[in-house]
Scaffold this motif. Sequence first.
Motif, PDB file in Angstrom:
ATOM      1  N   PRO A 138      30.899  13.712   7.207  1.00 50.66           N
ATOM      2  CA  PRO A 138      31.705  14.169   6.072  1.00 50.66           C
ATOM      3  C   PRO A 138      31.321  15.569   5.625  1.00 50.66           C
ATOM      4  O   PRO A 138      30.177  15.988   5.748  1.00 50.66           O
ATOM      5  N   PHE A 139      32.311  16.286   5.129  1.00 50.67           N
ATOM      6  CA  PHE A 139      32.051  17.567   4.463  1.00 50.67           C
ATOM      7  C   PHE A 139      31.818  17.261   2.991  1.00 50.67           C
ATOM      8  O   PHE A 139      32.744  16.950   2.262  1.00 50.67           O
ATOM      9  N   TYR A 140      30.586  17.343   2.592  1.00 53.43           N
ATOM     10  CA  TYR A 140      30.223  16.875   1.267  1.00 53.43           C
ATOM     11  C   TYR A 140      30.213  18.013   0.255  1.00 53.43           C
ATOM     12  O   TYR A 140      29.714  19.097   0.534  1.00 53.43           O
ATOM     13  N   ASP A 141      30.754  17.750  -0.911  1.00 55.08           N
ATOM     14  CA  ASP A 141      30.573  18.657  -2.038  1.00 55.08           C
ATOM     15  C   ASP A 141      30.320  17.806  -3.282  1.00 55.08           C
ATOM     16  O   ASP A 141      30.855  16.710  -3.425  1.00 55.08           O
ATOM     17  N   ILE A 142      29.476  18.305  -4.170  1.00 57.86           N
ATOM     18  CA  ILE A 142      29.143  17.569  -5.382  1.00 57.86           C
ATOM     19  C   ILE A 142      30.372  17.527  -6.279  1.00 57.86           C
ATOM     20  O   ILE A 142      31.025  18.540  -6.504  1.00 57.86           O
ATOM     21  N   LYS A 143      30.661  16.331  -6.776  1.00 52.07           N
ATOM     22  CA  LYS A 143      31.829  16.150  -7.624  1.00 52.07           C
ATOM     23  C   LYS A 143      31.402  16.031  -9.081  1.00 52.07           C
ATOM     24  O   LYS A 143      30.258  15.694  -9.378  1.00 52.07           O
ATOM     25  N   PHE A 144      32.365  16.247  -9.942  1.00 51.18           N
ATOM     26  CA  PHE A 144      32.076  16.140 -11.368  1.00 51.18           C
ATOM     27  C   PHE A 144      31.618  14.735 -11.748  1.00 51.18           C
ATOM     28  O   PHE A 144      30.806  14.544 -12.646  1.00 51.18           O
ATOM     29  N   THR A 145      32.124  13.728 -11.051  1.00 52.71           N
ATOM     30  CA  THR A 145      31.781  12.341 -11.392  1.00 52.71           C
ATOM     31  C   THR A 145      30.436  11.910 -10.815  1.00 52.71           C
ATOM     32  O   THR A 145      29.987  10.803 -11.096  1.00 52.71           O
ATOM     33  N   ASP A 146      29.778  12.742 -10.005  1.00 52.70           N
ATOM     34  CA  ASP A 146      28.490  12.362  -9.429  1.00 52.70           C
ATOM     35  C   ASP A 146      27.389  12.510 -10.475  1.00 52.70           C
ATOM     36  O   ASP A 146      27.137  13.618 -10.955  1.00 52.70           O
ATOM     37  N   PRO A 147      26.726  11.426 -10.838  1.00 49.75           N
ATOM     38  CA  PRO A 147      25.690  11.527 -11.873  1.00 49.75           C
ATOM     39  C   PRO A 147      24.431  12.221 -11.362  1.00 49.75           C
ATOM     40  O   PRO A 147      24.051  12.100 -10.191  1.00 49.75           O
ATOM     41  N   LEU A 148      23.776  12.927 -12.271  1.00 46.54           N
ATOM     42  CA  LEU A 148      22.558  13.689 -11.976  1.00 46.54           C
ATOM     43  C   LEU A 148      21.404  13.064 -12.754  1.00 46.54           C
ATOM     44  O   LEU A 148      21.549  12.729 -13.926  1.00 46.54           O
ATOM     45  N   PHE A 149      20.233  12.931 -12.079  1.00 45.94           N
ATOM     46  CA  PHE A 149      19.061  12.328 -12.708  1.00 45.94           C
ATOM     47  C   PHE A 149      17.827  13.178 -12.430  1.00 45.94           C
ATOM     48  O   PHE A 149      17.757  13.898 -11.417  1.00 45.94           O
ATOM     49  N   ALA A 150      16.842  13.070 -13.312  1.00 48.15           N
ATOM     50  CA  ALA A 150      15.527  13.653 -13.051  1.00 48.15           C
ATOM     51  C   ALA A 150      14.743  12.711 -12.138  1.00 48.15           C
ATOM     52  O   ALA A 150      14.738  11.496 -12.348  1.00 48.15           O
ATOM     53  N   GLY A 151      14.091  13.280 -11.130  1.00 52.12           N
ATOM     54  CA  GLY A 151      13.264  12.505 -10.215  1.00 52.12           C
ATOM     55  C   GLY A 151      11.807  12.920 -10.314  1.00 52.12           C
ATOM     56  O   GLY A 151      11.440  13.796 -11.112  1.00 52.12           O
ATOM     57  N   PRO A 152      10.941  12.318  -9.515  1.00 47.85           N
ATOM     58  CA  PRO A 152       9.511  12.648  -9.583  1.00 47.85           C
ATOM     59  C   PRO A 152       9.233  14.087  -9.142  1.00 47.85           C
ATOM     60  O   PRO A 152      10.018  14.689  -8.390  1.00 47.85           O
TER      61      PRO A 152
END
Length: 883
Positions: free
Chosen positions: A155-169
């Motif tokens: 797939p040609f991936y691009d980050i979408k507005f609906t993709d949630p973002l989290f803090a990781g270690p």
Amino acid sequence: MQNFFALQANHLLYADCENGAPRLYLLQAGNNLKEWQLRWTTALDKASGSIALTQPFHGVEGQQHSRVAYDINGCFYLLDTQRQQTTFVHHYQRQYCHAVVLSDGKTLAVLSEKSHNDDQLDLWQFEGDELTFSQTLKLEFADDDIDEDEVGPYPFYDIKFTDPLFAGPDNSLIVACAGDYRHSDDQWRPAQFGLRLSIDRDAGVAWEYEHNLDAPPEDWSHNSGRVAVETHSGLLALPTMKIYVDADGRWLSQIDLIDSTQFGSGNNALVQRLTVRAFSPDELDDISDPNNDEHRQEFLARISALHFADSKVWVVYSDGSVRGLSVDGQWRSPLFGAAEKTDANKRRHFFLERGLVQWPSAEQPAFVFDDWHHRHWLSLDQNAIARLTGDSAGLDDWCLLPDDQQYWEDGWEASAEQEIDLALVGRTVLDVFNLNSDVGVGFALKRLVVKCEDIAELCHGNRLIIALSDGKQVWNEERFFARAIDVKDGAAQMAEILEHFIDYPDADNCFGEGDKPALADCALQLGLSDARWLPLISRYLNAIDPDHEAFFASEGIFLLEERHGDSEQWDEFYQSLPAPIGPDEDWEDEGYFSGPQRSDEEIRAGIPAELLSQLADMKQRALEHWQQKLDSIASADSADAIGTLLDDWLIESHNTKRDPDIGSFEYNHLDDWLKSGEQKALEAQLYSYLQHPIEALAISETDLPDVTISEYLDALFNRAAELQAWPQIEGYLRAQIDWLIKIDNGNGWYEDDTPYGNYAAEALLRHSDEYGPLYAEYLASLTLAVPEETVGEFLRELIPQRGINDHTYPVILARLTHAADQWGRDDFFTWSEQLNIAQWLTDNNKVEEFFAAVQEDFSRYSNDEDDIADDVNEVREALGFDS
């Protein structure tokens, strides 16, 4: 969109994002979850739309109670709930923004869409007490070498507005991605990924490490909270995409725990697959094929939200149940759900769209949910607490708890000073030394003229709402402009205000309070004052958005026509108005829309098929939600059970916009009650593909045509009568009457012009004359029009049958007084002949009492003693008493 945010124990933050700039209310729970104190309120004046909150900056001394509040376009505020202050930080003014506080507790990371498919990661840090920009990082894939022969079409991936973002270690970032993506063979397929962004400040790069996850159903996304990340371990929780069925035919609801630190390593990142719940074939309703994409998506969507807390992952289901599991898979809590009010051993289902806000604690032993605009909670007793902290429960173990809910505004305690603050928050405020003075009002008008030279500075979000205060009282625009038109040079100054607004480039996207366009009351009062202002009002109405305004089309134009319809300026004015405010034929004028009106087939062909498919699915879910509500009425088997539904409806009926200065309000939130936030967002998106108002008919599946409020209320009160739930109906009616009196807002109406309380009042009086005094109280609460097609026809049928007695007498008197301006007096005169009211009054020594009540009521409408005496004498003569 989340409305409630948990802070420290017993504190919640509520965000009202639907009335201009987002308004925040800091609430503290009292002795129970029904009692709240308002601690603080503020508005994010430059923001608009829904907001999100980051975690607090726990690593910065003095900022442990500070966090960032932001909208989707990147308008950032620093919010300190302890100091009770907000500070504007920055406005990216971009289409897509996400932000998190990194695991160090010191750094804010902002991921934004700089341009299409060009994402940017900014870091912000504190310098003293100020949050300042630190560095921009470029996003780079750590490994771009893809062997298509080995992995197949990728797939040609691009980050979408609906993709949630989290803090990781280790200050990393985790993005959970799901949806339909174009692959290298030019085909669109559903796909799911995890991305770990590893920050390299020295190189100025955030390295993207990608990990393929199990493919989801078509059109699946994580935007409703069905994914969570534990910051310090990097564990990512999400629903298991494959549906497993056990030997008994039960579908297993499972979640996967994924180690995000393994993204990009080539290793298997699956840590645990935890079975959370089993659904029997009877609980599956109409879904039967675990390999069918539609059935699979509907089943997975039963998980409403996932949360990490205290080394546990909490799974919330859309039927209002919740379960906790340890991340090592060694322990699970019972399934906590709501018990029936009348049978603590029987589970009650309720529809829950959101997730958990707070977990049980010593200070507050309850699960608290964000249920649209309501707090919903399950209260734990000592047994439930023991089960929460005890041994691992079986898969089918349940713990049923008492539940309750409350509309976000209810249960408040606020001081008189806070009440004024509430009336001013989120508005452009003009301070006036004395609102009761013509000089004070005139001075305020002059100040507003100067301020309107820069309309943009007055707007909060895309709202321009004026409020005036002298510290003792608050006036809204309607009251202010009605007074300002009469002060010296008032009309000329109001015209100047409108001229500034017409020149404002974003006038068509600027709204006022409620359904009104910005400065609607200024335009209306100016137009009513003199027909010479009609050309200016026409220019104003052509400057605003005619498709989305409601005030002028439904009220303002009619008022202007009543005043100036016979003037020589009227026809020219009306013909100049844009559709749909003005003549319908203007819809066909060239230039009003972007092209010729298209056929239904052309319209639908121009909308992505996946959006129409999503809409059909969402409409079906809304209709299923409606059927669940009707089924819950039909299945109520006791007075207490139907009493619970009456209480639920009482709360929902108060979920309506109201303004004490308008004088009435109407419940028109049935769609909001049934449709998910995702559906309403999708409907708004679909309308962007239309070129003409009439084209909306081509996608009319947006509507719920078979759903009416009368169907629900008829079923609810008919069932209540069948179950002889008279005390519960009485309690409901008294609560509605008390609420109407408390808010001092005139009549409340349903969409079919039936007043609030009428279903209950009619049911009670049909049952027994003993409810006559309460029915009279109900009539007295109708301070505006009394609808003849409901109240009038009912009483004309019932009173002649029942006659006059101690119980019906208060109803007859109320019909003469509180509805005398309509058909009430005529009804009384008719009944006086049919029922011999005069004889009954004489026999029961009530003649003097009766005429004292009549005199008092007539005096409320007239100060002329002669007119009052004439009215009273008319009643005396009708009864046969000497005048």
